[in-house]
Motif scaffolding. Sequence first.
Motif, PDB file in Angstrom:
ATOM      1  N   VAL A 214       0.875  -1.210   0.105  1.00 43.91           N
ATOM      2  CA  VAL A 214       0.023  -0.159   0.124  1.00 43.91           C
ATOM      3  C   VAL A 214       0.905   1.344  -0.174  1.00 43.91           C
ATOM      4  O   VAL A 214       0.397   2.434  -0.798  1.00 43.91           O
ATOM      5  CB  VAL A 214      -1.031  -0.087   1.046  1.00 43.91           C
ATOM      6  CG1 VAL A 214      -1.796   1.329   1.088  1.00 43.91           C
ATOM      7  CG2 VAL A 214      -1.675  -1.298   1.611  1.00 43.91           C
ATOM      8  N   GLN A 215       2.161   1.327   1.131  1.00 43.71           N
ATOM      9  CA  GLN A 215       3.217   2.042   0.808  1.00 43.71           C
ATOM     10  C   GLN A 215       3.157   2.594  -0.505  1.00 43.71           C
ATOM     11  O   GLN A 215       3.632   3.122  -0.550  1.00 43.71           O
ATOM     12  CB  GLN A 215       4.088   1.887   2.399  1.00 43.71           C
ATOM     13  CG  GLN A 215       3.342   1.999   2.934  1.00 43.71           C
ATOM     14  CD  GLN A 215       4.502   1.691   4.392  1.00 43.71           C
ATOM     15  OE1 GLN A 215       5.492   0.682   4.469  1.00 43.71           O
ATOM     16  NE2 GLN A 215       5.076   2.604   4.855  1.00 43.71           N
ATOM     17  N   ALA A 216       4.109   1.605  -1.273  1.00 47.55           N
ATOM     18  CA  ALA A 216       4.416   1.206  -2.653  1.00 47.55           C
ATOM     19  C   ALA A 216       3.713   1.921  -3.167  1.00 47.55           C
ATOM     20  O   ALA A 216       4.187   2.380  -4.318  1.00 47.55           O
ATOM     21  CB  ALA A 216       5.007  -0.166  -3.159  1.00 47.55           C
ATOM     22  N   PHE A 217       2.287   1.514  -3.376  1.00 50.04           N
ATOM     23  CA  PHE A 217       1.222   2.863  -4.786  1.00 50.04           C
ATOM     24  C   PHE A 217       1.880   3.822  -4.789  1.00 50.04           C
ATOM     25  O   PHE A 217       1.840   4.770  -6.155  1.00 50.04           O
ATOM     26  CB  PHE A 217       0.272   2.280  -3.777  1.00 50.04           C
ATOM     27  CG  PHE A 217      -0.362   0.965  -4.196  1.00 50.04           C
ATOM     28  CD1 PHE A 217       0.399   0.055  -5.800  1.00 50.04           C
ATOM     29  CD2 PHE A 217      -1.287  -0.136  -4.029  1.00 50.04           C
ATOM     30  CE1 PHE A 217      -0.237  -1.405  -5.809  1.00 50.04           C
ATOM     31  CE2 PHE A 217      -1.105  -0.972  -4.341  1.00 50.04           C
ATOM     32  CZ  PHE A 217      -1.004  -1.711  -4.971  1.00 50.04           C
ATOM     33  N   ALA A 218       1.959   4.265  -3.377  1.00 48.26           N
ATOM     34  CA  ALA A 218       1.703   6.386  -3.639  1.00 48.26           C
ATOM     35  C   ALA A 218       3.325   6.414  -4.120  1.00 48.26           C
ATOM     36  O   ALA A 218       4.115   8.233  -3.741  1.00 48.26           O
ATOM     37  CB  ALA A 218       1.359   6.457  -1.801  1.00 48.26           C
ATOM     38  N   SER A 219       4.687   5.434  -3.751  1.00 48.11           N
ATOM     39  CA  SER A 219       5.839   6.020  -3.729  1.00 48.11           C
ATOM     40  C   SER A 219       6.489   5.958  -5.273  1.00 48.11           C
ATOM     41  O   SER A 219       7.520   6.567  -5.743  1.00 48.11           O
ATOM     42  CB  SER A 219       6.586   5.486  -2.305  1.00 48.11           C
ATOM     43  OG  SER A 219       6.622   4.013  -3.378  1.00 48.11           O
TER      44      SER A 219
END
Length: 243
Positions: free
Chosen positions: A97-102
């Motif tokens: 989920v964090q990677a989606f935003a990065s």
Amino acid sequence: MPRDTLTREQIVRAAIGLLDAEGLEGLNMRSLGKRLNSAATAVYWHVKNKDNLVVLACNEVWNEVGLPDLAAVGWRAAAERMATDLYAMLTRHPWLVQAFASQPLYGENKARHDDHSLAVYELAGFQGAEADQAAGAVFTYVLGHALSLSATVSVERRLTHGGENAQALMRESLTKMTEIAQQFPRLRERLDAYADKDYGAAPSQSFEVGLQALLDGLEIRLGDRRLPQPAAAGGETLDSPHR
């Protein structure tokens, strides 16, 4: 592990394990090399950099989401299973989920999932942009639920590595949050009702109830479309080709 015996598949699986344990911030080539009992330089022979490794790891975990046989099950059962599998996958790998935003994360396995998801909603009767909207609504719902878990895991990880000072800061933040919430009657009532749980924790079965409500709404939209249109003046229906 020597460079000539190290494979990309081994690197990706080890990276997923490291990401699950330490999150995006804990992934680096040195730590990964240690997990593989190999020098960090050996890893670079197979992957270009950390961002490339995250993309490969992301692509791999999308394999964990089942793609139901649409010839054997109805659209709603398929949609429910895919959403539940997706939520379980994001729960197992909260770093995603964090990677989606990065960074952009789009590989063959996610594309396969997205294509199958569109097939599910086309089977239901949605067409063109409507199928995209239906699939997008369910995906966004699942992602929203997973976001809360991802944030909790991230905070707990920082506490684990931050020692007593970080834990004291967290307790202070929670105290302030509670004091603010106590000023509002419905939030105060909820705090009292869930005194033995963390503030903000969702009631049990919240994901399942919300998913069923969302799929109910999609079925209603389909049903409304199939109803005959009311007659307009002159006896023509609103969907008459003469209008």
